[in-house]
Design a protein around this motif. Structure first.
Motif, PDB file in Angstrom:
ATOM      1  N   GLY A  93       0.878  -1.178  -0.012  1.00 36.37           N
ATOM      2  CA  GLY A  93       0.018  -0.115   0.029  1.00 36.37           C
ATOM      3  C   GLY A  93       0.871   1.176  -0.083  1.00 36.37           C
ATOM      4  N   ARG A  94       1.932   1.375   0.753  1.00 36.26           N
ATOM      5  CA  ARG A  94       3.031   2.444   0.897  1.00 36.26           C
ATOM      6  C   ARG A  94       3.502   2.733  -0.294  1.00 36.26           C
ATOM      7  NH1 ARG A  94       3.265   6.897   3.327  1.00 36.26           N
ATOM      8  NH2 ARG A  94       3.062   6.190   5.496  1.00 36.26           N
ATOM      9  N   GLY A  95       3.773   1.607  -1.199  1.00 37.51           N
ATOM     10  CA  GLY A  95       4.481   1.708  -2.551  1.00 37.51           C
ATOM     11  C   GLY A  95       3.321   1.979  -3.794  1.00 37.51           C
ATOM     12  N   GLY A  96       2.032   2.146  -3.400  1.00 39.21           N
ATOM     13  CA  GLY A  96       0.914   2.321  -4.419  1.00 39.21           C
ATOM     14  C   GLY A  96       0.784   1.179  -5.094  1.00 39.21           C
ATOM     15  N   ARG A  97       1.032  -0.227  -4.527  1.00 40.80           N
ATOM     16  CA  ARG A  97       0.852  -1.337  -5.499  1.00 40.80           C
ATOM     17  C   ARG A  97      -0.449  -1.808  -4.600  1.00 40.80           C
ATOM     18  NH1 ARG A  97       6.479  -4.223  -5.500  1.00 40.80           N
ATOM     19  NH2 ARG A  97       5.333  -5.991  -6.218  1.00 40.80           N
ATOM     20  N   TYR A  98      -1.613  -1.303  -4.928  1.00 39.12           N
ATOM     21  CA  TYR A  98      -2.910  -1.504  -4.286  1.00 39.12           C
ATOM     22  C   TYR A  98      -3.646  -2.855  -4.325  1.00 39.12           C
ATOM     23  CZ  TYR A  98      -2.567   3.673  -3.605  1.00 39.12           C
ATOM     24  OH  TYR A  98      -2.079   4.951  -3.324  1.00 39.12           O
ATOM     25  N   ARG A  99      -3.516  -3.250  -5.560  1.00 38.59           N
ATOM     26  CA  ARG A  99      -4.079  -4.637  -6.035  1.00 38.59           C
ATOM     27  C   ARG A  99      -3.075  -5.844  -5.353  1.00 38.59           C
ATOM     28  NH1 ARG A  99      -9.197  -3.501  -7.551  1.00 38.59           N
ATOM     29  NH2 ARG A  99      -8.875  -1.932  -9.138  1.00 38.59           N
ATOM     30  N   GLU A 100      -2.045  -5.810  -5.102  1.00 43.71           N
ATOM     31  CA  GLU A 100      -1.243  -6.564  -4.398  1.00 43.71           C
ATOM     32  C   GLU A 100      -1.576  -6.629  -2.907  1.00 43.71           C
ATOM     33  OE1 GLU A 100       1.627  -5.051  -6.603  1.00 43.71           O
ATOM     34  OE2 GLU A 100       2.826  -6.582  -6.633  1.00 43.71           O
ATOM     35  N   ALA A 101      -1.654  -5.331  -2.313  1.00 40.47           N
ATOM     36  CA  ALA A 101      -2.126  -4.959  -0.876  1.00 40.47           C
ATOM     37  C   ALA A 101      -3.146  -5.651  -0.598  1.00 40.47           C
ATOM     38  CB  ALA A 101      -2.016  -3.532  -0.696  1.00 40.47           C
ATOM     39  N   LEU A 102      -4.091  -5.274  -1.596  1.00 43.09           N
ATOM     40  CA  LEU A 102      -5.715  -6.065  -1.185  1.00 43.09           C
ATOM     41  C   LEU A 102      -5.558  -7.667  -0.962  1.00 43.09           C
ATOM     42  CD1 LEU A 102      -8.426  -4.468  -3.467  1.00 43.09           C
ATOM     43  CD2 LEU A 102      -8.215  -4.418  -0.861  1.00 43.09           C
ATOM     44  N   GLN A 103      -4.625  -8.164  -2.113  1.00 46.36           N
ATOM     45  CA  GLN A 103      -4.503  -9.581  -2.010  1.00 46.36           C
ATOM     46  C   GLN A 103      -4.012 -10.164  -0.484  1.00 46.36           C
ATOM     47  OE1 GLN A 103      -2.286 -10.547  -5.338  1.00 46.36           O
ATOM     48  NE2 GLN A 103      -4.047 -10.212  -6.854  1.00 46.36           N
ATOM     49  N   ASP A 104      -3.012  -9.376  -0.257  1.00 38.25           N
ATOM     50  CA  ASP A 104      -2.417  -9.847   0.967  1.00 38.25           C
ATOM     51  C   ASP A 104      -3.425  -9.518   2.345  1.00 38.25           C
ATOM     52  OD1 ASP A 104       0.056 -10.663   0.052  1.00 38.25           O
ATOM     53  OD2 ASP A 104       1.108  -8.921   0.923  1.00 38.25           O
ATOM     54  N   PHE A 105      -4.153  -8.471   2.318  1.00 36.46           N
ATOM     55  CA  PHE A 105      -4.966  -8.293   3.436  1.00 36.46           C
ATOM     56  C   PHE A 105      -6.169  -9.473   3.344  1.00 36.46           C
ATOM     57  CE2 PHE A 105      -3.508  -3.606   3.062  1.00 36.46           C
ATOM     58  CZ  PHE A 105      -2.661  -3.611   4.394  1.00 36.46           C
ATOM     59  N   ASP A 106      -6.495  -9.665   2.276  1.00 35.57           N
ATOM     60  CA  ASP A 106      -7.553 -10.581   2.051  1.00 35.57           C
ATOM     61  C   ASP A 106      -7.208 -11.994   2.665  1.00 35.57           C
ATOM     62  OD1 ASP A 106      -9.206  -9.138   0.581  1.00 35.57           O
ATOM     63  OD2 ASP A 106      -9.111  -9.776  -1.192  1.00 35.57           O
ATOM     64  N   ARG A 107      -5.946 -12.247   2.366  1.00 43.55           N
ATOM     65  CA  ARG A 107      -5.205 -13.502   2.939  1.00 43.55           C
ATOM     66  C   ARG A 107      -5.222 -13.430   4.376  1.00 43.55           C
ATOM     67  NH1 ARG A 107      -5.117 -18.675   3.026  1.00 43.55           N
ATOM     68  NH2 ARG A 107      -3.207 -19.807   3.339  1.00 43.55           N
ATOM     69  N   ALA A 108      -4.752 -12.012   4.890  1.00 45.23           N
ATOM     70  CA  ALA A 108      -4.804 -12.304   6.261  1.00 45.23           C
ATOM     71  C   ALA A 108      -5.959 -12.371   6.978  1.00 45.23           C
ATOM     72  CB  ALA A 108      -4.161 -10.631   6.756  1.00 45.23           C
ATOM     73  N   ILE A 109      -7.139 -11.694   6.500  1.00 45.05           N
ATOM     74  CA  ILE A 109      -8.412 -12.012   7.066  1.00 45.05           C
ATOM     75  C   ILE A 109      -8.833 -13.352   6.954  1.00 45.05           C
ATOM     76  CG2 ILE A 109     -10.730 -11.240   6.794  1.00 45.05           C
ATOM     77  CD1 ILE A 109      -9.487  -8.405   6.144  1.00 45.05           C
ATOM     78  N   GLN A 110      -8.303 -13.829   5.937  1.00 42.87           N
ATOM     79  CA  GLN A 110      -8.787 -15.533   5.528  1.00 42.87           C
ATOM     80  C   GLN A 110      -8.461 -16.352   6.575  1.00 42.87           C
ATOM     81  OE1 GLN A 110      -7.374 -17.725   2.144  1.00 42.87           O
ATOM     82  NE2 GLN A 110      -8.990 -18.381   1.834  1.00 42.87           N
ATOM     83  N   LEU A 111      -6.898 -16.070   6.994  1.00 43.32           N
ATOM     84  CA  LEU A 111      -6.453 -16.906   8.040  1.00 43.32           C
ATOM     85  C   LEU A 111      -6.698 -16.546   9.504  1.00 43.32           C
ATOM     86  CD1 LEU A 111      -2.675 -16.702   6.517  1.00 43.32           C
ATOM     87  CD2 LEU A 111      -4.067 -18.646   6.759  1.00 43.32           C
ATOM     88  N   SER A 112      -7.057 -15.284   9.730  1.00 43.37           N
ATOM     89  CA  SER A 112      -7.569 -14.865  10.966  1.00 43.37           C
ATOM     90  C   SER A 112      -8.696 -13.795  10.856  1.00 43.37           C
ATOM     91  CB  SER A 112      -6.285 -14.024  11.503  1.00 43.37           C
ATOM     92  OG  SER A 112      -7.065 -13.366  12.710  1.00 43.37           O
ATOM     93  N   PRO A 113      -9.927 -14.246  10.755  1.00 46.81           N
ATOM     94  CA  PRO A 113     -11.232 -13.676  10.468  1.00 46.81           C
ATOM     95  C   PRO A 113     -11.509 -12.282  11.405  1.00 46.81           C
ATOM     96  CG  PRO A 113     -11.804 -15.899  10.448  1.00 46.81           C
ATOM     97  CD  PRO A 113     -10.450 -15.948  10.812  1.00 46.81           C
TER      98      PRO A 113
END
Length: 271
Positions: A67-87
């Motif tokens: 997100g800090r680097g402006g790579r928003y789509r990749e950021a979303l994928q990582d946050f999605d995965r974090a939430i999937q692992l820890s709802p």
């Protein structure tokens, strides 16, 4: 009606009316160091993810770096995965909300902020983020309530005070606005925005000297702030120094050709 006793409303000079209120999402990942957006750091964080593919925190940290680097789509994928692992990972929900805001999906952002607050009703960052979402949507009372809540939670995030100050300012409550901007400055001394905001309220109360000092400091901290340059120019113009006013208006117009106070001021002072 916003709480706290009202002070007499002071009408700002027309060209200055919105000068303290133009804020964007830049810098809102306040817990993320600028260096985290570098390719080198992301590569390092990717190594952590590869070593611990079931660790939600690893994805949350790398998502923040994306997100800090402006790579928003990749950021979303990582946050999605974090939430999937820890709802119930409320920090990841708030981080994902910010990315949705950057991408213009305000409804998804609101849903994520609401979920973060539902999981942890004491998470100040989610109130600050949701409050800014409400403020930009014109939902002023809801925004005020969220900033107020973050402040009641003893937030150290200067944005809560800065944004509440902008609301007070828009209501003509400049004494309260100046107080909030001053607190924001004490919490975030490297940010030019609260200096610019406080300068607007100083000028609205005819305290030209303090207004000028604040606009100058805002420029010193961020010389790419078109509003601060235009506000500085206005002081020069009020003092009859058209040459300096024109130069500052020109700089503001160069930085933001669509910023009306800059282009209008330049046409008044040019030549």
């Amino acid at each position: 009606m916003i709480s706290r006793d009202r002070v007499p409303s002071i009408v700002l000079v027309a060209m200055l009316a919105l000068a303290g209120c133009q804020t964007g999402p830049t810098g809102e990942m306040t817990t993320i160091d600028v260096a985290q957006g570098s390719n080198e750091n992301i590569a390092s964080l990717t190594s952590v993810v590869e070593r611990s593919p079931q660790d939600p925190e690893a994805y949350n940290v790398r998502g923040s770096a994306y997100g800090r680097g402006g790579r928003y789509r990749e950021a979303l994928q990582d946050f999605d995965r974090a939430i999937q692992l820890s709802p119930n990972f409320y920090q990841a929900y708030a981080n994902r909300a910010l990315i949705h805001r950057f991408l213009g999906d305000q409804q998804k952002a609101l849903a994520d902020y609401n979920r973060a607050i539902q999981i942890n009703a004491s998470y100040d960052a989610a109130y600050v983020g949701r409050g800014e979402l409400y403020r930009k949507a014109g939902r002023t009372q809801e925004a005020f309530n969220d900033f107020q809540k973050a402040i009641q939670l003893d937030t150290t995030d200067g944005r809560a005070y800065h944004r509440r100050g902008l609301i007070y300012q828009s209501q003509g409550q400049h004494a309260f606005a100046i107080e909030d901007f001053s607190t924001a400055i004490s919490l975030s001394p490297d940010s030019g925005e609260p200096y610019n905001g406080r300068g607007v309220s100083y000028l609205a109360t005819n305290d030209e000297e303090n207004a000028f000092a604040d606009f100058n400091m805002a420029i010193k901290l961020n010389d790419r702030d078109a509003e601060a340059w235009a506000n500085q120019a206005l002081i020069y113009e009020r003092r009859g120094d058209k040459a300096r006013a024109s130069k500052s208006y020109a700089r503001a117009a160069q930085l933001d050709p669509n910023y009306g106070p800059a282009t209008e001021g330049l046409s008044r002072t040019r030549g």
